[in-house]
Write a protein that holds these residues in place. Structure first.
Motif, PDB file in Angstrom:
ATOM      1  N   LEU A  72      -6.009  -0.102  -9.538  1.00  0.00           N
ATOM      2  CA  LEU A  72      -4.928   0.965  -9.820  1.00  0.00           C
ATOM      3  C   LEU A  72      -5.759   2.205 -10.753  1.00  0.00           C
ATOM      4  O   LEU A  72      -5.647   3.199 -10.428  1.00  0.00           O
ATOM      5  N   TRP A  73      -6.726   1.650 -11.433  1.00  0.00           N
ATOM      6  CA  TRP A  73      -7.378   2.745 -12.307  1.00  0.00           C
ATOM      7  C   TRP A  73      -8.273   3.658 -11.509  1.00  0.00           C
ATOM      8  O   TRP A  73      -8.330   4.850 -11.609  1.00  0.00           O
ATOM      9  N   THR A  74      -8.821   3.050 -10.468  1.00  0.00           N
ATOM     10  CA  THR A  74      -9.731   3.744  -9.530  1.00  0.00           C
ATOM     11  C   THR A  74      -8.894   4.592  -8.808  1.00  0.00           C
ATOM     12  O   THR A  74      -9.160   5.779  -8.148  1.00  0.00           O
ATOM     13  N   MET A  75      -7.789   4.134  -8.047  1.00  0.00           N
ATOM     14  CA  MET A  75      -6.727   5.191  -7.379  1.00  0.00           C
ATOM     15  C   MET A  75      -6.316   6.120  -8.083  1.00  0.00           C
ATOM     16  O   MET A  75      -6.123   7.248  -7.488  1.00  0.00           O
ATOM     17  N   VAL A  76      -5.872   5.877  -9.486  1.00  0.00           N
ATOM     18  CA  VAL A  76      -5.216   7.034 -10.258  1.00  0.00           C
ATOM     19  C   VAL A  76      -6.549   7.970 -10.636  1.00  0.00           C
ATOM     20  O   VAL A  76      -6.201   9.314 -10.659  1.00  0.00           O
ATOM     21  N   ASP A  77      -7.562   7.451 -10.987  1.00  0.00           N
ATOM     22  CA  ASP A  77      -8.711   8.250 -11.189  1.00  0.00           C
ATOM     23  C   ASP A  77      -8.338   9.454 -12.187  1.00  0.00           C
ATOM     24  O   ASP A  77      -8.829  10.493 -12.108  1.00  0.00           O
TER      25      ASP A  77
ATOM     26  N   ALA B 284       2.289  13.080 -13.559  1.00  0.00           N
ATOM     27  CA  ALA B 284       2.623  12.668 -15.012  1.00  0.00           C
ATOM     28  C   ALA B 284       1.290  13.035 -15.887  1.00  0.00           C
ATOM     29  O   ALA B 284       1.318  13.599 -16.922  1.00  0.00           O
ATOM     30  N   ALA B 285       0.188  12.296 -15.526  1.00  0.00           N
ATOM     31  CA  ALA B 285      -1.043  12.473 -16.193  1.00  0.00           C
ATOM     32  C   ALA B 285      -1.389  13.946 -16.154  1.00  0.00           C
ATOM     33  O   ALA B 285      -2.007  14.326 -17.124  1.00  0.00           O
ATOM     34  N   ASP B 286      -1.503  14.620 -15.173  1.00  0.00           N
ATOM     35  CA  ASP B 286      -1.694  16.053 -15.174  1.00  0.00           C
ATOM     36  C   ASP B 286      -0.974  16.949 -16.171  1.00  0.00           C
ATOM     37  O   ASP B 286      -1.598  17.814 -16.945  1.00  0.00           O
TER      38      ASP B 286
ATOM     39  N   ASP C 182       0.762  -1.302   0.070  1.00  0.00           N
ATOM     40  CA  ASP C 182      -0.121   0.123  -0.128  1.00  0.00           C
ATOM     41  C   ASP C 182       1.052   1.118  -0.053  1.00  0.00           C
ATOM     42  O   ASP C 182       0.537   2.417  -0.471  1.00  0.00           O
ATOM     43  N   ARG C 183       1.972   1.275   0.767  1.00  0.00           N
ATOM     44  CA  ARG C 183       2.917   2.263   0.561  1.00  0.00           C
ATOM     45  C   ARG C 183       3.442   2.566  -0.729  1.00  0.00           C
ATOM     46  O   ARG C 183       3.539   3.634  -0.930  1.00  0.00           O
ATOM     47  N   TYR C 184       4.090   1.612  -1.254  1.00  0.00           N
ATOM     48  CA  TYR C 184       4.550   1.619  -2.646  1.00  0.00           C
ATOM     49  C   TYR C 184       3.297   2.414  -3.628  1.00  0.00           C
ATOM     50  O   TYR C 184       3.734   3.098  -4.268  1.00  0.00           O
ATOM     51  N   GLU C 185       2.148   1.689  -3.367  1.00  0.00           N
ATOM     52  CA  GLU C 185       0.934   2.004  -4.539  1.00  0.00           C
ATOM     53  C   GLU C 185       0.852   3.720  -4.092  1.00  0.00           C
ATOM     54  O   GLU C 185       0.579   4.281  -5.126  1.00  0.00           O
ATOM     55  N   HIS C 186       0.765   4.240  -2.896  1.00  0.00           N
ATOM     56  CA  HIS C 186       0.641   5.513  -2.770  1.00  0.00           C
ATOM     57  C   HIS C 186       1.673   6.435  -3.509  1.00  0.00           C
ATOM     58  O   HIS C 186       1.104   7.400  -4.041  1.00  0.00           O
ATOM     59  N   LEU C 187       2.928   5.868  -3.327  1.00  0.00           N
ATOM     60  CA  LEU C 187       3.705   6.781  -3.738  1.00  0.00           C
ATOM     61  C   LEU C 187       3.878   6.660  -5.385  1.00  0.00           C
ATOM     62  O   LEU C 187       3.961   7.768  -6.054  1.00  0.00           O
ATOM     63  N   ALA C 188       3.734   5.555  -6.082  1.00  0.00           N
ATOM     64  CA  ALA C 188       3.575   5.489  -7.339  1.00  0.00           C
ATOM     65  C   ALA C 188       2.541   6.122  -7.870  1.00  0.00           C
ATOM     66  O   ALA C 188       2.669   6.719  -9.003  1.00  0.00           O
ATOM     67  N   VAL C 189       1.346   6.018  -7.190  1.00  0.00           N
ATOM     68  CA  VAL C 189       0.144   6.874  -7.750  1.00  0.00           C
ATOM     69  C   VAL C 189       0.186   8.328  -7.792  1.00  0.00           C
ATOM     70  O   VAL C 189      -0.025   9.040  -8.640  1.00  0.00           O
ATOM     71  N   GLU C 190       0.925   8.801  -6.823  1.00  0.00           N
ATOM     72  CA  GLU C 190       1.363  10.219  -6.730  1.00  0.00           C
ATOM     73  C   GLU C 190       2.090  10.664  -8.032  1.00  0.00           C
ATOM     74  O   GLU C 190       1.743  11.714  -8.698  1.00  0.00           O
TER      75      GLU C 190
END
Length: 374
Positions: free
Chosen positions: A129-134, A89-91, A76-84
């Motif tokens: 992951l799709w939902t997390m990045v949104d 980048a998406a923005d 979960d900690r990794y996913e938080h950092l990756a999603v940030e």
């Protein structure tokens, strides 16, 4: 306008195979967008391991997350950092996505490599992951394994963009292209729109030559009677293989099956050339850019290769040139028993293993930064 911009004129998108928080924060990605016409970003476990596992760029964010979630598991900690990072980048790429009406401007985030042979778990992870990045301009990366193909179809059917990774063989590419179409067809049956669903098929290049060239060199060293013929195809098999994949793609676009989807606004699943940094120092450092330029394709480049092409690359429609020569190279590879099918199968397994090892190292590095760690 520079040499990388010239690729756009040839119909090829330039993507960056790199993500790093300091690079994003310093405006490095925006600079590439503004100056080089960059339209996408790819990431993988190895890239994130290099970014997160070393230095302190992520420490502040991790500390804040740990304070709010003191018992969070390492994943979960990794996913938080990756999603940030992926959100950032998406923005940055969102104006491209909007300007091109969802045809480009994507950033990719990979499902856990531990799930490469688990269809149901891959589908669930992709949705998570799709939902997390949104963000509408994210692609979820799914490996093109046997288990990955049905996961790709289901993920596309759910309206999630997919970057299919670890493709080496033409047959594997055909399988995932079929999975993409199956996903679109399912959406049509459900009465869902398909005009803003995007996918790329990431076809790896240099690793094929690295393995085949090694076998060639060993046979030549041992005095093989076919030494001249072997040396004649050295460094050419991967490019020929990629050119045949593109020829199949062009033919597939003409089929009634695809045309029925295109009439409803479907976007083609573009071929993306990956692993485009040269492994052999005797080859030009832009070899896998110069030789694979074609319309409606993507080349995702590591920074070093991007710098090289910017400096001395050549933009020309090479992907559709010398097709008979490419067929000859592959015919010679078969005649010489270079076992391309076996090589590509091995490379898929090695790719999954390498990403899993990078993921192990990445999670280990993040775990070591946990407040409760000894």
């Amino acid at each position: 306008m520079g040499k990388l911009n010239d690729l756009e004129a040839q119909g090829q998108a330039v993507w960056l195979d790199f993500v790093d928080r300091k690079f994003l924060a310093a405006g490095g990605l925006q600079k590439l967008v503004d100056e080089d016409g960059l339209t996408g970003v790819t990431s993988n476990p190895s890239i994130f391991e290099k970014a997160m596992g070393h230095g302190d760029a992520y420490d502040e964010s991790l500390k804040a997350y740990d304070q709010a979630h003191p018992d969070a598991p390492t994943m979960d900690r990794y996913e938080h950092l990756a999603v940030e990072d992926i959100k950032h980048a998406a923005d940055t790429l969102r104006p491209i996505y909007d300007r091109l009406d969802a045809k480009d401007g994507y950033v990719s985030l990979e499902v856990s490599p531990y799930l490469a042979d688990d269809t149901d778990a891959t589908i669930a992870e992709a949705q998570k992951l799709w939902t997390m990045v949104d963000k509408p301009n994210v692609m979820i990366k799914i490996p093109g394994t046997l288990a990955g193909a049905p996961a790709i179809a289901a993920t596309i059917a759910a309206g999630i963009n997919v970057n299919v990774t670890l493709l080496f063989a033409l047959e594997a590419y055909k399988r995932v292209a079929d999975a993409y179409v199956m996903g679109l067809e399912e959406r049509v049956r459900q009465g869902q729109p398909i005009d803003r669903i995007a996918s790329v098929a990431s076809f790896f290049v240099s690793r094929i030559d690295a393995m085949i060239d090694k076998a060639i060199d060993e046979r030549v060293k041992d005095g093989d009677a076919e030494a001249d013929a072997l040396k004649a195809v050295r460094g050419k098999v991967a490019i020929a293989n990629a050119k045949m994949a593109y020829q199949w793609y062009l033919d597939f676009l003409k089929t009634d099956r695809w045309q029925a989807l295109a009439a409803k606004g479907a976007q083609p699943q573009r071929l993306l050339w990956a692993s485009t940094g040269t492994k052999d120092p005797s080859y030009p450092d832009t070899l896998y850019i110069d030789t694979l330029i074609g319309r409606d394709t993507v080349n995702t480049m590591p920074p070093k290769t991007m710098d090289a092409f910017r400096d001395h690359g050549t933009a020309a429609p090479t992907l559709t040139q010398d097709i008979d020569a490419a067929r000859h190279v592959l015919a010679e590879a078969e005649r010489l028993d270079l076992q391309l099918d076996g090589v590509t199968e091995t490379l898929v397994g090695e790719g999954v293993t390498a990403f899993a090892k990078a993921f192990d190292d990445l999670l280990g590095a993040i775990a070591a930064k946990q407040p409760t760690a000894a």
